[in-house]
Design a protein around this motif. Structure first.
Motif, PDB file in Angstrom:
ATOM      1  N   MET A   1     -13.328  -6.875 -24.125  1.00  0.00           N
ATOM      2  CA  MET A   1     -12.487  -5.903 -24.778  1.00  0.00           C
ATOM      3  C   MET A   1     -12.058  -6.491 -26.111  1.00  0.00           C
ATOM      4  N   ALA A   2     -12.198  -5.717 -27.161  1.00  0.00           N
ATOM      5  CA  ALA A   2     -11.875  -6.201 -28.493  1.00  0.00           C
ATOM      6  C   ALA A   2     -10.471  -5.782 -28.889  1.00  0.00           C
ATOM      7  N   TYR A   3      -9.745  -6.688 -29.480  1.00  0.00           N
ATOM      8  CA  TYR A   3      -8.430  -6.390 -30.026  1.00  0.00           C
ATOM      9  C   TYR A   3      -8.518  -6.490 -31.535  1.00  0.00           C
ATOM     10  N   LEU A   4      -7.956  -5.526 -32.222  1.00  0.00           N
ATOM     11  CA  LEU A   4      -8.062  -5.488 -33.663  1.00  0.00           C
ATOM     12  C   LEU A   4      -6.793  -5.984 -34.326  1.00  0.00           C
ATOM     13  N   THR A   5      -6.960  -6.600 -35.453  1.00  0.00           N
ATOM     14  CA  THR A   5      -5.813  -6.977 -36.271  1.00  0.00           C
ATOM     15  C   THR A   5      -5.631  -5.903 -37.328  1.00  0.00           C
ATOM     16  N   THR A   6      -4.542  -5.957 -38.049  1.00  0.00           N
ATOM     17  CA  THR A   6      -4.284  -4.943 -39.066  1.00  0.00           C
ATOM     18  C   THR A   6      -5.324  -4.993 -40.185  1.00  0.00           C
ATOM     19  N   ASN A   7      -5.969  -6.134 -40.396  1.00  0.00           N
ATOM     20  CA  ASN A   7      -6.959  -6.248 -41.457  1.00  0.00           C
ATOM     21  C   ASN A   7      -8.227  -5.455 -41.174  1.00  0.00           C
ATOM     22  N   ASP A   8      -8.671  -5.422 -39.918  1.00  0.00           N
ATOM     23  CA  ASP A   8      -9.918  -4.731 -39.624  1.00  0.00           C
ATOM     24  C   ASP A   8      -9.711  -3.400 -38.921  1.00  0.00           C
ATOM     25  N   ALA A   9      -8.516  -2.883 -38.934  1.00  0.00           N
ATOM     26  CA  ALA A   9      -8.248  -1.595 -38.297  1.00  0.00           C
ATOM     27  C   ALA A   9      -8.396  -0.477 -39.318  1.00  0.00           C
ATOM     28  N   ASN A  10      -9.598   0.026 -39.462  1.00  0.00           N
ATOM     29  CA  ASN A  10      -9.862   1.158 -40.334  1.00  0.00           C
ATOM     30  C   ASN A  10      -9.840   2.405 -39.465  1.00  0.00           C
ATOM     31  N   LYS A  11      -8.777   3.168 -39.533  1.00  0.00           N
ATOM     32  CA  LYS A  11      -8.551   4.267 -38.605  1.00  0.00           C
ATOM     33  C   LYS A  11      -9.629   5.339 -38.652  1.00  0.00           C
ATOM     34  N   GLU A  12     -10.346   5.446 -39.738  1.00  0.00           N
ATOM     35  CA  GLU A  12     -11.395   6.462 -39.820  1.00  0.00           C
ATOM     36  C   GLU A  12     -12.587   6.108 -38.941  1.00  0.00           C
ATOM     37  N   ARG A  13     -12.741   4.854 -38.624  1.00  0.00           N
ATOM     38  CA  ARG A  13     -13.876   4.422 -37.805  1.00  0.00           C
ATOM     39  C   ARG A  13     -13.556   4.458 -36.318  1.00  0.00           C
ATOM     40  N   PHE A  14     -12.296   4.541 -35.961  1.00  0.00           N
ATOM     41  CA  PHE A  14     -11.893   4.515 -34.556  1.00  0.00           C
ATOM     42  C   PHE A  14     -11.278   5.850 -34.162  1.00  0.00           C
ATOM     43  N   VAL A  15     -11.583   6.287 -32.953  1.00  0.00           N
ATOM     44  CA  VAL A  15     -10.994   7.513 -32.418  1.00  0.00           C
ATOM     45  C   VAL A  15     -10.213   7.162 -31.155  1.00  0.00           C
ATOM     46  N   CYS A  16      -9.216   7.963 -30.849  1.00  0.00           N
ATOM     47  CA  CYS A  16      -8.398   7.770 -29.644  1.00  0.00           C
ATOM     48  C   CYS A  16      -8.868   8.695 -28.540  1.00  0.00           C
ATOM     49  N   ILE A  17      -8.875   8.177 -27.333  1.00  0.00           N
ATOM     50  CA  ILE A  17      -9.122   9.015 -26.157  1.00  0.00           C
ATOM     51  C   ILE A  17      -8.006   8.728 -25.165  1.00  0.00           C
ATOM     52  N   TYR A  18      -7.212   9.740 -24.906  1.00  0.00           N
ATOM     53  CA  TYR A  18      -6.173   9.666 -23.885  1.00  0.00           C
ATOM     54  C   TYR A  18      -6.759  10.192 -22.575  1.00  0.00           C
TER      55      TYR A  18
ATOM     56  N   SER B   1     -19.638  12.235 -32.233  1.00  0.00           N
ATOM     57  CA  SER B   1     -18.289  12.798 -32.378  1.00  0.00           C
ATOM     58  C   SER B   1     -17.415  12.371 -31.198  1.00  0.00           C
ATOM     59  N   ARG B   2     -16.137  12.637 -31.321  1.00  0.00           N
ATOM     60  CA  ARG B   2     -15.183  12.363 -30.244  1.00  0.00           C
ATOM     61  C   ARG B   2     -15.552  13.188 -29.000  1.00  0.00           C
ATOM     62  N   ASP B   3     -16.008  14.414 -29.216  1.00  0.00           N
ATOM     63  CA  ASP B   3     -16.399  15.253 -28.083  1.00  0.00           C
ATOM     64  C   ASP B   3     -17.553  14.632 -27.301  1.00  0.00           C
ATOM     65  N   ASP B   4     -18.533  14.073 -28.000  1.00  0.00           N
ATOM     66  CA  ASP B   4     -19.642  13.397 -27.315  1.00  0.00           C
ATOM     67  C   ASP B   4     -19.121  12.270 -26.430  1.00  0.00           C
ATOM     68  N   LEU B   5     -18.168  11.503 -26.940  1.00  0.00           N
ATOM     69  CA  LEU B   5     -17.568  10.420 -26.159  1.00  0.00           C
ATOM     70  C   LEU B   5     -16.862  10.961 -24.922  1.00  0.00           C
ATOM     71  N   MET B   6     -16.061  12.011 -25.108  1.00  0.00           N
ATOM     72  CA  MET B   6     -15.294  12.559 -23.982  1.00  0.00           C
ATOM     73  C   MET B   6     -16.206  13.127 -22.901  1.00  0.00           C
ATOM     74  N   PHE B   7     -17.263  13.856 -23.295  1.00  0.00           N
ATOM     75  CA  PHE B   7     -18.186  14.401 -22.305  1.00  0.00           C
ATOM     76  C   PHE B   7     -18.907  13.282 -21.557  1.00  0.00           C
ATOM     77  N   TYR B   8     -19.304  12.245 -22.268  1.00  0.00           N
ATOM     78  CA  TYR B   8     -19.979  11.110 -21.636  1.00  0.00           C
ATOM     79  C   TYR B   8     -19.055  10.416 -20.635  1.00  0.00           C
ATOM     80  N   VAL B   9     -17.833  10.150 -21.047  1.00  0.00           N
ATOM     81  CA  VAL B   9     -16.872   9.470 -20.168  1.00  0.00           C
ATOM     82  C   VAL B   9     -16.598  10.315 -18.928  1.00  0.00           C
TER      83      VAL B   9
END
Length: 132
Positions: free
Chosen positions: A1-18, A96-104
């Motif tokens: 599991m990867a933990y990000l620091t503020t330097n490499d946290a580019n929010k456009e590259r990461f999506v949230c899944i609740y 897309s985020r939808d592809d991730l959600m359907f896969y999960v």
């Protein structure tokens, strides 16, 4: 599991899944984002993480709660790197985020922990019917 620091946290590259996004026990008004027929029963944040990690995605878990979620059992969200620094997709199958959600939602029922839980419930049901 990867933990990000503020330097490499580019929010456009990461999506949230609740978990609520793919929970078939929730209504759309409660935060579900995919059709209930394709959603999974009461997914956990750890299950989402496990499925995406096994798929080779870069993920990390945050201890956050969805604003519409009242149950502490479903606490947490998974951040997934969808795009690389140059803007290209990390994996072509997840565009897309939808592809991730359907896969999960498709893969969580196949987890060993889910299979063991369902097997135990089936055994318990058989014993109860026999004891009547």
């Amino acid at each position: 599991m990867a933990y990000l620091t503020t330097n490499d946290a580019n929010k456009e590259r990461f999506v949230c899944i609740y978990p609520v996004y793919i929970n078939n026990k929730k209504k759309r008004a409660e935060g579900r984002r995919i059709a209930s027929e394709k959603a999974v029963e009461n997914p956990m944040c750890a299950e989402i993480r496990d499925v995406l990690t096994a798929a080779g995605m870069s993920v990390y878990v945050e201890n956050k709660t969805h604003p519409r979620e009242r149950d502490a059992q479903f606490r947490g969200r998974v951040r997934v790197q969808l795009k690389q620094e140059d803007g290209s997709l990390c994996q072509d199958r997840f565009s897309s985020r939808d592809d991730l959600m359907f896969y999960v939602a498709e893969m969580i029922p196949r987890l060993k922990t889910r299979a063991l839980q369902e097997g135990g419930e089936q055994q318990r049901g058989r014993r109860e019917r026999r004891n009547r």
